[in-house]
Design an enzyme around this catalytic site. Structure first.
Site, PDB file in Angstrom:
ATOM      1  N   ASP A  53     110.978  57.415  27.990  1.00  0.00           N
ATOM      2  CA  ASP A  53     111.450  57.740  26.781  1.00  0.00           C
ATOM      3  C   ASP A  53     111.080  56.731  25.638  1.00  0.00           C
ATOM      4  O   ASP A  53     111.516  55.472  25.862  1.00  0.00           O
ATOM      5  CB  ASP A  53     112.739  58.125  26.665  1.00  0.00           C
ATOM      6  CG  ASP A  53     113.169  58.874  25.408  1.00  0.00           C
ATOM      7  OD1 ASP A  53     112.851  59.968  25.375  1.00  0.00           O
ATOM      8  OD2 ASP A  53     113.872  58.155  24.611  1.00  0.00           O
ATOM      9  N   GLU A  89     106.298  58.930  26.678  1.00  0.00           N
ATOM     10  CA  GLU A  89     106.553  59.811  25.517  1.00  0.00           C
ATOM     11  C   GLU A  89     105.722  59.230  24.311  1.00  0.00           C
ATOM     12  O   GLU A  89     106.264  58.348  23.497  1.00  0.00           O
ATOM     13  CB  GLU A  89     107.936  59.872  25.414  1.00  0.00           C
ATOM     14  CG  GLU A  89     108.159  61.121  24.047  1.00  0.00           C
ATOM     15  CD  GLU A  89     109.639  60.894  23.416  1.00  0.00           C
ATOM     16  OE1 GLU A  89     109.876  61.583  22.763  1.00  0.00           O
ATOM     17  OE2 GLU A  89     110.125  59.802  23.667  1.00  0.00           O
ATOM     18  N   ASP A  96     112.329  68.521  23.229  1.00  0.00           N
ATOM     19  CA  ASP A  96     112.305  67.959  21.713  1.00  0.00           C
ATOM     20  C   ASP A  96     111.340  68.829  20.940  1.00  0.00           C
ATOM     21  O   ASP A  96     111.311  68.356  19.621  1.00  0.00           O
ATOM     22  CB  ASP A  96     111.429  66.602  21.895  1.00  0.00           C
ATOM     23  CG  ASP A  96     112.567  65.426  22.719  1.00  0.00           C
ATOM     24  OD1 ASP A  96     113.825  65.651  22.448  1.00  0.00           O
ATOM     25  OD2 ASP A  96     111.994  64.469  23.221  1.00  0.00           O
TER      26      ASP A  96
END
Length: 746
Positions: free
Chosen positions: A483, A515, A582
């Site tokens: 992340d 990410e 997301d």
């Protein structure tokens, strides 16, 4: 008067924001002069300016005080404060003429090769390398690689990508000797020139005697190796709290969320089947408890739990097998007070409400057994980790709260003053007095410059890859999804390089995926990540197949751009998604057009890279951005919504086709020319197998005729299970609107 150009700036924040402003040389860095707008509500902010030719530095400012480096710029420069400004070049850097193949005129200025750039010289093994070359678009007829690895050889390069004003050519060569020399021969009409280490060479009276070859030694360079299993992987992403409640005994208790000293908000566990009713109400900043969106007031940062757990994952293994996926990506399972668990209280701790309630040791043991079971059933497993920040409740941060500047962990975070401002007292007038992610006080940022923090991250990495500590990898995870890794790299540029070395020492076949929402070239040089969450893939698919707002050649150009920008190995290791935790659900973004969803899935299951299914997409789940896209999985008819079994069967059938056809998993890819604006296609080849994929994003049936490298005869179309014919080297096919075809040519 100087010529001016219309320039559109775009920026898509990774989270919901209130405002985005553009600042730069062109507006004297005035924070208020150039606001940007999200006109269509897709989360992308835009503004168009009239600028004269030249170079301009710029940045984006989010919510009035968060300065952000542009994710894509022509290049970057230091901003004088330890960060970077983007630079945009307005006007043609090189005047480009209209190019025509075969006219004997070659645009010298656009020819390019750089053997120190992996985009142009990419070593695949100690005896294999990919060589690429750039020309002006539609400008030359042939590019030939002339090389000597102990024996002089020639190979014609293939045009593998086209975007903007350029064509890109490629050849993958096998070498007898790791050291070799090479140059290029470029031909158009009756014109032949050579391109070597010094640039362009032309013959003098038909003779060429002064070539200075490029030199390369495969024994002296690092080889970018990605895990072989990823080419065959079909990932399924699970947000644990919303997937399936397999154990009522570990359900969380009612959670008390403090907003101020006198007011608290109680987050109870709603009914699974009634948690997200249709048509949720419009939410405002004054809304205290977002029951319908599963969210508490955003400043609190805590969310309603539904009780999904790892027992639910275990019990649904037969479902995953039936769907056909073979790799599981789990959103964080580390202990945390939010249902997303990106606010971990300890990377080494399994959240007991996902496993064995009240027993952290037993929870860890359960996870290890679950990983072993998933492995036995043929699944790979990757964990989600955010090593940029922890939760406010992390034991190290809590120690600082308790002991202040005397805490032995005080340097694990960047604390500005003491005592720590309590979370329940934080607001815009009284912000956190420590660095935290995007200003959210419940997510304090780790000081990754601290060697102790680094060691801690490396230790928990090893713990989950080799939990028994004896090299028994059957009990460990197969990789990591990272992340916001860009924010770690901005602080410690070599952090991920060192971390990758540590990971590879534990398991050389581990998969590392980051990410990164935009161009990820910097992370895919072989020393950091194997691939990234491919949001650029999603954006291209959405614009062409889902919303039909661009033409087929524009879609192909976007794919070509990615293909060229990334090394061969990374292209096969990209995590190709159409939505995630997301983003808004794909089906919602395209106004629930199921046929366009089906067409997009066809593309996803046939393109280069590893497909990823976000839980519930396969049965038609919907949801807006933010927590709404994390609705509870639909396991039965709820009255207002039910699983779409037709869509499930569609996913199942395409996954089966992908598994049965090696060319769709491991084959190379080449675009094809199609005369229709609403149609695109590509070929996948592997060994003797060749498949042709066609995509019609338009509403009308198209009578296609495509030139193919196949003998005349009848061939099987796998998607609709029909027969098509090839006559005189041309394939004939009627392709209905908003559908596709997968033709097996050999």
């Amino acid at each position: 008067m100087a010529e001016s150009f219309e320039v559109t700036f775009t920026y898509k924040p990774v989270i919901s924001v209130d405002s985005v402003n553009l600042i730069g040389d062109f507006n004297d860095w005035d924070l208020d002069r150039t606001p940007m707008a999200d006109e269509n509500g897709d989360g992308t902010y835009e503004v168009t300016l009239e600028l004269e030719a030249g170079e301009y530095q710029y940045k984006f400012v989010v919510d009035d005080d968060k300065w952000q480096k542009p994710p894509e710029a022509d290049y970057y420069v230091d901003d004088g404060f330890g960060e970077k400004n983007g630079v945009i070049i307005v006007g043609d850097e090189v005047p480009l003429r209209v190019s025509v193949k075969g006219n004997g005129v070659i645009d010298f200025e656009t020819l390019r090769h750089n053997n120190s750039d992996v985009k142009f010289a990419n070593p695949l093994s100690r005896d294999r390398i990919s060589i690429r070359f750039q020309t002006r678009r539609n400008d030359v007829e042939e590019v030939t690689l002339c090389y000597n690895d102990g024996q002089k050889q020639r190979i014609q390069l293939e045009n593998f990508a086209t975007y903007e004003e350029f064509d890109f050519y490629k050849a993958i060569i096998d070498l007898e000797n790791p050291y070799f020399e090479y140059y290029f021969e470029v031909k158009d009409g009756d014109k032949i020139i050579w391109y070597d280490k010094e640039g362009i060479k032309e013959a003098d009276n038909g003779k060429l005697t002064d070539l200075t070859s490029f030199q390369y030694n495969l024994s002296e360079v690092d080889i970018f190796r990605t895990p072989g299993w990823v080419k065959d992987a079909i990932f399924y992403q699970i947000f644990p709290d919303r997937f399936y409640n397999g154990c009522k005994e570990n359900d969380p208790e009612k959670i008390e969320v403090y907003k101020d000293e006198d007011t608290r908000c109680d987050a109870v566990i709603p009914d699974w089947e009634k948690g997200v009713p249709p048509n949720p109400p419009v939410l405002t900043e004054e809304t205290e408890f977002y029951d319908n969106k599963n969210e508490i007031h955003p400043e609190a940062g805590y969310y309603v739990f539904y009780g999904g757990d790892l027992q639910g994952v275990e019990q649904k293994i037969p479902y995953l097998k039936r769907l056909g996926v073979n790799a599981v990506y789990l959103n964080p399972i580390f202990k945390g007070t939010a249902n997303h668990r990106y606010n971990t209280a300890g990377y080494e701790l399994v959240d007991d409400t996902l496993a064995i309630k009240g027993d952290l040791e037993a929870s860890e043991e359960y996870v290890i057994k679950l990983i072993e079971k998933l492995h036995r059933y043929g699944f790979k497993v990757i964990f989600d980790a955010v090593f940029n920040h922890t939760g406010y409740e992390h034991w190290a941060f809590q120690d600082i709260i308790e002991h202040g500047k005397d805490s032995k962990y005080v340097d694990w975070y960047n604390i500005h003053s003491f005592p720590i401002v309590p979370l329940y007292k934080q607001n815009k007038e009284n912000p956190p007095n420590y660095d935290c992610w995007w200003g959210f006080g419940h997510l304090p940022e780790l000081n990754v410059k601290n060697p102790e923090v680094r060691d801690y991250i490396f230790q928990v990495t090893e713990k989950w890859m080799d939990p028994k500590g004896n090299g028994d990898l059957s009990a460990g995870i197969d990789g990591w999804r990272l992340d916001v890794p860009n924010e770690v790299k901005e602080v410690v540029p070599n952090f991920w390089q060192d971390w990758r070395e540590s990971v590879m020492e534990i398991n050389p076949e581990a998969y590392i995926v980051g990410e990164i929402w935009d161009n990820a070239s910097d992370y895919l040089q072989g020393d950091e990540f194997d691939g990234v969450m491919n949001y650029r893939f999603r954006d291209a698919a959405l614009r062409f197949l889902g919303l039909n707002e661009i033409k087929g050649d524009e879609f192909a150009a976007e794919l070509s751009k990615m293909y060229f920008q990334y090394p061969e190995q990374a292209n096969y290791s990209m995590l190709n998604l159409i939505d995630s935790h997301d983003t808004s659900r794909y089906l919602t973004v395209i106004d629930e057009d199921k046929e366009r969803m089906k067409l997009t899935v066809l593309f996803q299951m046939t393109y280069l890279g590893a497909p990823m299914v976000y839980y519930g997409d396969e049965i038609g789940m919907k949801g807006e951005d933010g927590p709404d896209c994390r609705r509870t999985m639909i396991w039965k008819d709820r009255g207002y919504t039910k699983p779409d079994y037709d869509l499930f069967n569609h996913y199942q059938r395409l996954i089966k086709i992908r598994k049965q056809q090696p060319a769709l998993r491991r084959g190379n890819i080449r675009g094809i020319d199609i005369a229709y604006d609403q149609v695109d296609g590509f070929k996948r080849s592997y060994g003797d197998q060749q498949l042709l994929v066609l995509l019609n994003a338009g509403k009308e049936m198209i009578d296609l005729e495509v030139e193919v490298d196949a003998a005349d005869g009848k061939y099987r179309e796998l998607y609709q299970n029909r027969i098509v014919s090839v006559d005189n080297g041309r394939l004939h096919l009627k392709l209905e609107g908003i559908t596709g075809a997968i033709i097996k040519l050999s």
